[in-house]
Design an enzyme around this catalytic site. Structure first.
Site, mmCIF file in Angstrom:
data_model
loop_
_atom_site.group_PDB
_atom_site.id
_atom_site.type_symbol
_atom_site.label_atom_id
_atom_site.label_comp_id
_atom_site.label_asym_id
_atom_site.label_seq_id
_atom_site.Cartn_x
_atom_site.Cartn_y
_atom_site.Cartn_z
ATOM 1 N N GLU A 41 -4.420 -0.064 -1.387
ATOM 2 C CA GLU A 41 -3.408 0.316 -0.386
ATOM 3 C C GLU A 41 -2.115 0.821 -1.066
ATOM 4 O O GLU A 41 -1.735 0.311 -2.119
ATOM 5 C CB GLU A 41 -3.081 -0.937 0.442
ATOM 6 C CG GLU A 41 -2.063 -0.727 1.549
ATOM 7 C CD GLU A 41 -1.688 -2.029 2.268
ATOM 8 O OE1 GLU A 41 -2.003 -3.127 1.750
ATOM 9 O OE2 GLU A 41 -1.071 -1.948 3.338
ATOM 10 N N LYS A 110 -2.243 2.445 9.300
ATOM 11 C CA LYS A 110 -2.418 0.998 9.481
ATOM 12 C C LYS A 110 -1.953 0.572 10.872
ATOM 13 O O LYS A 110 -0.819 0.854 11.274
ATOM 14 C CB LYS A 110 -1.607 0.284 8.400
ATOM 15 C CG LYS A 110 -1.821 -1.215 8.300
ATOM 16 C CD LYS A 110 -1.037 -1.718 7.088
ATOM 17 C CE LYS A 110 -1.270 -3.173 6.775
ATOM 18 N NZ LYS A 110 -0.536 -3.588 5.564
ATOM 19 N N CYS A 144 -5.762 -3.795 4.719
ATOM 20 C CA CYS A 144 -5.152 -5.084 4.369
ATOM 21 C C CYS A 144 -5.038 -6.066 5.545
ATOM 22 O O CYS A 144 -6.036 -6.609 6.006
ATOM 23 C CB CYS A 144 -3.808 -4.801 3.711
ATOM 24 S SG CYS A 144 -3.225 -6.138 2.654
HETATM 25 O O1 LIG Z 1 -2.244 -11.030 5.672
HETATM 26 C C1 LIG Z 1 -1.835 -11.280 4.542
HETATM 27 O O2 LIG Z 1 -1.702 -12.433 4.132
HETATM 28 C C2 LIG Z 1 -1.498 -10.184 3.581
HETATM 29 C C3 LIG Z 1 -1.329 -8.862 4.265
HETATM 30 C C4 LIG Z 1 -0.591 -7.884 3.446
HETATM 31 O O3 LIG Z 1 -0.103 -8.181 2.386
HETATM 32 C C5 LIG Z 1 -0.470 -6.507 3.902
HETATM 33 O O4 LIG Z 1 -1.010 -6.137 4.955
HETATM 34 O O5 LIG Z 1 0.150 -5.718 3.189
#
Ligand SMILES: O=C(O)CCC(=O)C(=O)O
Length: 266
Positions: A41, A110, A144
């Site tokens: 990402e 996202k 993510c």
């Molecule tokens: O959900 C999480 O603990 C991490 C999510 C995260 O770091 C993100 O989406 O950038």
């Protein structure tokens, strides 16, 4: 099919360095025989959210040209992780996927912004799904934090996706959540999950642990806590076998679930 997972060391705000590094690693994965290459990402900027006005890729033009050029030159599908983009006067966390002919088959921003890292203060959420095909492989991509929303991944699986790609910047303190959630998403959707996390320098806190999980939940590969290019062999045909063994899709009762949409009645 050989999947190249690039657990990239992303430099904070170092766009030029990140492009150069990504190119080197994509070429390395292709040399190792990868047919689909996956990046993490926000690999162009890292989480330099305050610097987005200077650093974000306007309409993703640079990332798209870069990914498309390499896909065509190397003859590989590229699931291009995600990059910080600027569209109009807004910023997004956008995932581009190119097939090996250089066709843009997926563009997704996202959908669930991660408040703990202030994403909602700097970025706009996307509201489109990300379903695409790589040759005859039906696939989908989320980013993510999206994996904490099983209904979002299920929505993609219900449209026929057999593999879910998950680029991430998932921090070390919650890496156990990452592993458990990814495995659960593979088991419940009976699909492959190919999830690529980043690595960090000493200041930031990202320890990789990228994963390739097959639809029965078996972990085929887990990355180390260092920068790594790994090529993993997968057999996508086992998806139908697993879905036949436990017919979860046939046994679903969507009518029952729609009754649960309004918690007030309980
Ligand atoms: O959900 C999480 O603990 C991490 C999510 C995260 O770091 C993100 O989406 O950038």
């Amino acid at each position: 099919m050989k999947i190249g997972c690039i657990q990239l060391n992303v430099g904070f705000g170092k766009v030029e360095e990140n492009f150069a590094r990504a190119e080197e690693k994509i070429r390395e994965a292709a040399t190792l025989g990868a047919e689909i290459i996956v990046l993490p990402e926000m690999w162009n900027t890292g989480y330099a959210l305050e610097k987005l006005p200077e650093l974000a890729d306007v309409d993703g033009e640079r990332a798209k040209a870069f990914l498309q050029g390499l896909a065509m030159e190397l003859g590989v599908h590229i699931v291009g992780g995600s990059v910080a983009t600027k569209k109009g006067d807004k910023f997004f966390n956008t995932m581009y996927t190119f097939d090996k002919d250089g066709k843009l088959v997926g563009e997704y921003s996202k959908a669930h912004l991660f408040r703990l890292m202030d994403e909602h203060l700097f970025l706009e959420a996307g509201d489109e799904m990300n379903r695409f095909a790589l040759g005859d492989i039906e696939a989908a991509g989320v980013i993510c934090y999206d994996i904490r929303f099983p209904e979002w991944l299920r929505a993609h699986a219900l449209t026929g996706a057999k593999v879910l790609f998950v680029p991430a910047q998932w921090p070390t303190p919650r890496i156990d959540h990452w592993k458990t959630l990814l495995q659960a998403r593979a088991i419940e959707n009976q699909c492959f999950v190919i999830a690529v996390n980043r690595i960090a320098n000493k200041v930031e806190n990202f320890n990789g642990q990228s994963m390739v999980i097959q639809p029965w939940g078996e972990v085929l590969w887990i990355g180390a806590d260092d920068e790594e290019v790994a090529v993993i062999d997968v057999d996508f045909s086992i998806v139908d076998e697993v879905r036949g063994r436990i017919p979860v899709y046939d046994d679903r009762r969507p009518g029952l679930y729609s009754m649960c949409q309004s918690p007030k009645q309980f």
